[in-house]
Design an enzyme around this catalytic site. Structure first.
Site, mmCIF file in Angstrom:
data_model
loop_
_atom_site.group_PDB
_atom_site.id
_atom_site.type_symbol
_atom_site.label_atom_id
_atom_site.label_comp_id
_atom_site.label_asym_id
_atom_site.label_seq_id
_atom_site.Cartn_x
_atom_site.Cartn_y
_atom_site.Cartn_z
ATOM 1 N N ASP A 1 53.775 -4.997 -6.216
ATOM 2 C CA ASP A 1 54.676 -4.070 -6.911
ATOM 3 C C ASP A 1 56.107 -4.570 -7.010
ATOM 4 O O ASP A 1 56.944 -3.910 -7.614
ATOM 5 C CB ASP A 1 54.656 -2.692 -6.233
ATOM 6 C CG ASP A 1 55.063 -2.741 -4.769
ATOM 7 O OD1 ASP A 1 55.425 -3.827 -4.278
ATOM 8 O OD2 ASP A 1 55.016 -1.684 -4.103
ATOM 9 N N HIS A 2 56.420 -5.728 -6.426
ATOM 10 C CA HIS A 2 57.803 -6.183 -6.379
ATOM 11 C C HIS A 2 58.166 -7.224 -7.433
ATOM 12 O O HIS A 2 59.331 -7.547 -7.580
ATOM 13 C CB HIS A 2 58.105 -6.779 -4.991
ATOM 14 C CG HIS A 2 58.821 -5.838 -4.080
ATOM 15 N ND1 HIS A 2 58.610 -4.489 -4.085
ATOM 16 C CD2 HIS A 2 59.759 -6.056 -3.119
ATOM 17 C CE1 HIS A 2 59.377 -3.921 -3.162
ATOM 18 N NE2 HIS A 2 60.078 -4.846 -2.568
ATOM 19 N N ASP B 1 57.831 -2.014 4.661
ATOM 20 C CA ASP B 1 58.876 -1.597 3.736
ATOM 21 C C ASP B 1 59.613 -0.447 4.393
ATOM 22 O O ASP B 1 59.000 0.400 5.047
ATOM 23 C CB ASP B 1 58.305 -1.151 2.390
ATOM 24 C CG ASP B 1 59.403 -0.846 1.379
ATOM 25 O OD1 ASP B 1 59.746 -1.763 0.609
ATOM 26 O OD2 ASP B 1 59.912 0.277 1.375
ATOM 27 N N ARG C 1 68.463 3.759 -2.930
ATOM 28 C CA ARG C 1 69.408 2.784 -2.389
ATOM 29 C C ARG C 1 70.281 2.286 -3.516
ATOM 30 O O ARG C 1 69.819 2.124 -4.639
ATOM 31 C CB ARG C 1 68.601 1.637 -1.753
ATOM 32 C CG ARG C 1 69.344 0.797 -0.769
ATOM 33 C CD ARG C 1 68.368 0.036 0.112
ATOM 34 N NE ARG C 1 67.866 0.878 1.190
ATOM 35 C CZ ARG C 1 66.781 0.618 1.899
ATOM 36 N NH1 ARG C 1 66.044 -0.435 1.606
ATOM 37 N NH2 ARG C 1 66.410 1.422 2.877
ATOM 38 N N SER D 1 66.550 -2.584 3.387
ATOM 39 C CA SER D 1 65.144 -2.933 3.242
ATOM 40 C C SER D 1 64.596 -3.588 4.507
ATOM 41 O O SER D 1 65.310 -4.278 5.226
ATOM 42 C CB SER D 1 64.952 -3.892 2.062
ATOM 43 O OG SER D 1 65.359 -3.303 0.855
ATOM 44 N N ARG E 1 63.210 -6.192 4.979
ATOM 45 C CA ARG E 1 62.981 -7.531 4.433
ATOM 46 C C ARG E 1 63.028 -8.550 5.558
ATOM 47 O O ARG E 1 64.091 -8.990 5.978
ATOM 48 C CB ARG E 1 64.037 -7.818 3.366
ATOM 49 C CG ARG E 1 63.732 -8.991 2.466
ATOM 50 C CD ARG E 1 64.678 -8.998 1.277
ATOM 51 N NE ARG E 1 64.529 -7.790 0.486
ATOM 52 C CZ ARG E 1 65.524 -7.176 -0.137
ATOM 53 N NH1 ARG E 1 66.747 -7.648 -0.057
ATOM 54 N NH2 ARG E 1 65.313 -6.091 -0.832
#
Length: 779
Positions: A116-117, A181, A463, A660, A662
């Site tokens: 989805d990214h 996530d 965000r 995030s 990440r």
């Protein structure tokens, strides 16, 4: 990209990884045995823990967490102190690459992969999806082959955003779920404790290794009254973020209670929980209520709803439960909010926003309005927005701003197309983008903007940091509800207030928008849409599949294990950079066009700290190389130090690593030769990600000592690291942390001492000693 691990038939483990109207008809019931929590086992575990806790009343958060302890009778949990070893109810390229290092033939629990990214929003869903799939073919083929080899389900590009898919298919009341996530807490709208983690944590779950968490404190939010008019569930969390700030929830779970919760839809509660990540909270959740049961039935999970009803007492806080802090919000008195720009906690009531616009001298123009994303893409959101768009169509007007709609899943896209919402939104000028993160994560191609042109966009995202959406540092992203995004896009003005200001119809007559309305769930039920996006019901590992990674690839790179940590004290650590102000994971490892390198650690490391503000020169991504005297980009100087055999550290401000989940932001630092970060404070997920990759996160014992340190200083020696790695009690050590002393030398030879604190548990010390959590797991 994202990965999800649904509940195993005989266990209560979940793991997620990212690369990551009650009257409505129900979808046909499906086999829910794999996704129904093992309530009898959880209740039994909780009874054991309660005996240890002298049967004191527990919050819902405690009940779910403690029922998932690997040894329910082996520890007495103390909120804010005790590290808990948990077996999550099972819920990236980089995560798959790390799992490949584990050497396992398959995952310990069922796992699925979500893409989805990497889908860029531009012209519209059809064109964008085809182009994105072609541009990212190497990545998607890698993920699909890994899914086949290890027995994972593969949700194809276009299927939707992980959090919406999880809510529609996997989440259930009482789960303890991990996801790679930060917005994994979206599943709290279905009564799950869903916690955002890094990929290494997800690999633990995939490898059946207990997951560790310091027992969070619990903030109770009491909701009374009922939302009305222009207010929506989004306004609850926009208001709360303003009260708590971006670090006010760190180390806490936010638990909602009170009569107001009975008035909210399940997806509305998901919206509230989703954006709870912006206050740094471990997660957010709601107790089991009727709207959750309605949503479960509507999405084909009636058996889960009925099992939850039979365990309703387990799925709510005990009477007399005590929260560490209580905040009360009267929904009847709440007004719409707009938050931003550049930080999600700058909250302004709508009634005061026009004055703020004028005071700051912002141009009174909405350039683009964007609705959808994982936070606000439910059927209810789309139906309420359509009620406004219908009024505009009837008056013969279209949106004066660019207007983009991102459905959260193929199920939502197909259902709103069938029910007519899509057609109305397109008539008012809307462009429907692909079912993916798109502009929310920086995957957005804009044709309406000159480079560095100051402009305002309104989004229903979660965000809004600088550069995040379109790479333009002067784009001001204001977060608000989908309803306000739509109304203000129709007006084209940043000062527009639909409660007090009229629009002008095609004939030049003024009219007032009537408040939005819509159904929580579709009257005719959901439809799945394009079935080709969905995974097979059951996936079995196929060991014969070869996962080939071209060594010349710029997109994928096989990982090599990091080397071991230090055997004793650190010496001669160069302070590469002192960071000033907000430094999120977007600042440490930018998204947008960099996401194409998520599977190539060397290449993505070229963006390391490229958004960080150097406190010594007030320049972004500019630092002095002390060995050459020349200035350069932070990653370039860091690489130069590494080639010279000079390990380096970064000194940072408050809430370092906000945003995030990440893990690249931790991996890149370790990869470039950084063994330690010294901060005023850390965001929870990033602090854990650093520990997982063998980086020692320290905080100043006195935050004011941040002022003393500068780039170019050298940490000449440490005291306490040797005891840490040797497992010996050191100065002021506790089972949950201790003190490290640093002797620092300035360039002029002057020396000073800094006291720092660590929060390393025994297991985390082993990660540090072995060089990473994965190294420690392999033995």
């Amino acid at each position: 990209m994202s990965f999800l691990q649904p509940l195993a038939r005989t266990s209560s483990r979940w793991s997620h990884i990212r690369t990551l109207a009650s009257s409505a008809s129900s979808r046909p019931a499906r086999d829910c045995s794999r996704i129904t929590p093992p309530y009898p086992k959880l209740v039994s575990n909780l009874e054991k823990v309660k005996r240890v806790l002298d049967n004191r009343p527990l919050t819902l958060a405690e009940k779910i967490l403690y029922s998932h302890l690997t040894e329910p009778e082996g520890v007495k949990p103390i909120r804010g102190q005790t590290y808990l070893k948990l077996s999550p109810d099972a819920s990236a390229q980089m995560a798959i690459l790390q799992f490949m290092l584990a050497g396992m033939p398959t995952t310990a629990v069922p796992t699925s992969i979500h893409c989805d990214h990497l889908i860029v929003g531009h012209k519209g869903a059809a064109q964008d999806l085809v182009k994105s799939v072609e541009n990212n073919k190497e990545i998607f083929n890698f993920l699909e082959s890994a899914a086949e080899k290890y027995g994972m389900s593969f949700w194809k590009p276009g299927s939707g955003i992980i959090h919406q898919i999880v809510l529609e298919n996997y989440a259930a009341p009482g789960l303890l779920m991990l996801g790679t996530d930060s917005h994994t807490p979206n599943a709290g709208g279905l009564g799950a404790i869903a916690i955002g983690v890094g990929g290494a944590d997800a690999v633990d779950a995939m490898a059946n290794i207990p997951w560790e968490l310091k027992a969070p404190e619990v903030i109770g939010v009491k909701l009374t009254g009922k939302l009305n008019g222009w207010t929506s569930p989004k306004d609850v969390i926009l208001h709360l973020v303003g009260k708590l700030t971006v670090r006010g929830g760190t180390g806490h779970i936010i638990e909602y209670f009170g009569p107001g919760i009975e008035t909210l839809s399940c997806t509305g509660m998901g919206t509230i929980c989703n954006m709870g990540a912006e206050v740094g909270a471990t997660t957010s959740l709601f107790p089991f209520v009727n709207s959750m049961a309605s949503y479960l039935h509507a999405t084909g999970r009636g058996p889960v709803a009925e099992a939850a009803r039979h365990n309703a007492n387990f799925l709510r806080a005990d009477e007399g439960a005590v929260y560490d802090k209580v905040i009360e919000i009267n929904l009847s008195e709440l007004e719409p909010y707009i938050n931003g720009p550049f930080t999600p906690d700058l909250a302004t009531p709508l009634s005061k926003f026009a004055d703020v616009v004028r005071k700051n001298g912002w141009k009174d123009e909405v350039k683009v309005g964007l609705i959808g994303s994982c936070t606000n893409s439910s059927y209810e959101d789309m139906d309420r927005v359509t009620s406004l768009a219908k009024q505009a169509v009837e008056k013969g007007i279209k949106s004066k701003a660019g207007f983009f709609i991102t459905p959260g899943s193929e199920q939502i896209r197909a259902t709103i197309e069938r029910d007519g919402q899509t057609g109305v939104l397109e008539k008012v000028g809307g462009v429907v983008l692909a079912n993916a993160c798109g502009p929310c994560i920086g995957q957005w191609t804009r044709d309406d903007l000159n480079d560095k042109e100051e402009n305002a966009i309104l989004t229903s995202f979660n965000r809004n940091f600088k550069n995040r959406n379109d790479g333009n540092s002067t784009t001001m992203n204001f977060l608000t509800s989908p309803e306000l995004v739509t109304a203000m896009s129709l007006s084209g003005k940043l000062t527009f207030n639909p409660l007090t200001d009229p629009l002008v119809d095609a004939s030049g007559n003024e009219f007032m928008l009537q408040p939005p309305y819509g159904d929580n769930l579709p009257k005719d039920g959901f439809i799945p849409g394009n079935l080709s996006y969905m995974p097979a019901d059951v996936s079995k590992p196929n060991p014969s599949v070869e996962i080939n990674v071209d060594p010349k690839s710029t997109r994928l790179q096989v990982l090599e294990p990091f080397g071991p940590g230090p055997e004793g004290e650190f010496t001669d650590l160069q302070v590469l950079l002192k960071v000033k102000g907000k430094c999120t994971t977007d600042h440490i490892s930018a998204a947008g066009p960099w996401l194409k390198y998520k599977g190539h650690l060397e290449n993505i490391s070229n963006n390391t700290l490229n958004g960080a503000l150097n406190a010594d020169n007030d320049k972004v991504n500019v630092v002095k190389n002390v060995f050459t005297g020349e200035e350069g980009a932070i990653h370039e100087v860091g690489r130069d130090y590494q080639k010279l055999g000079k390990p380096w550290i970064v000194v940072t401000d408050h809430n370092y690593g906000e945003g995030s989940a990440r893990e690249h932001a931790a991996l890149q630092m370790r990869y470039l030769g950084c063994p330690m970060i010294l901060a005023r404070s850390f965001a929870r997920i990033h602090q854990t990600n650093l520990k997982k990759q063998g980086v020692l996160p320290l905080t100043f014992a006195d935050p004011a000592d941040w002022e003393k340190m500068h780039g170019g200083d050298v940490i000449e020696s440490t005291v306490g690291v040797a005891d840490l790695v040797a497992g010996r009690p050191g100065k002021n050590d506790t089972p949950e942390g201790g003190e490290i002393s640093l002797v620092v030398r300035r360039p002029n030879g002057e020396k000073y001492e800094i006291r720092a604190l660590h929060t390393m548990s025994k297991d985390q010390v082993q990660w540090f000693k072995k060089g990473s959590a994965l190294n420690a797991a392999r033995g």
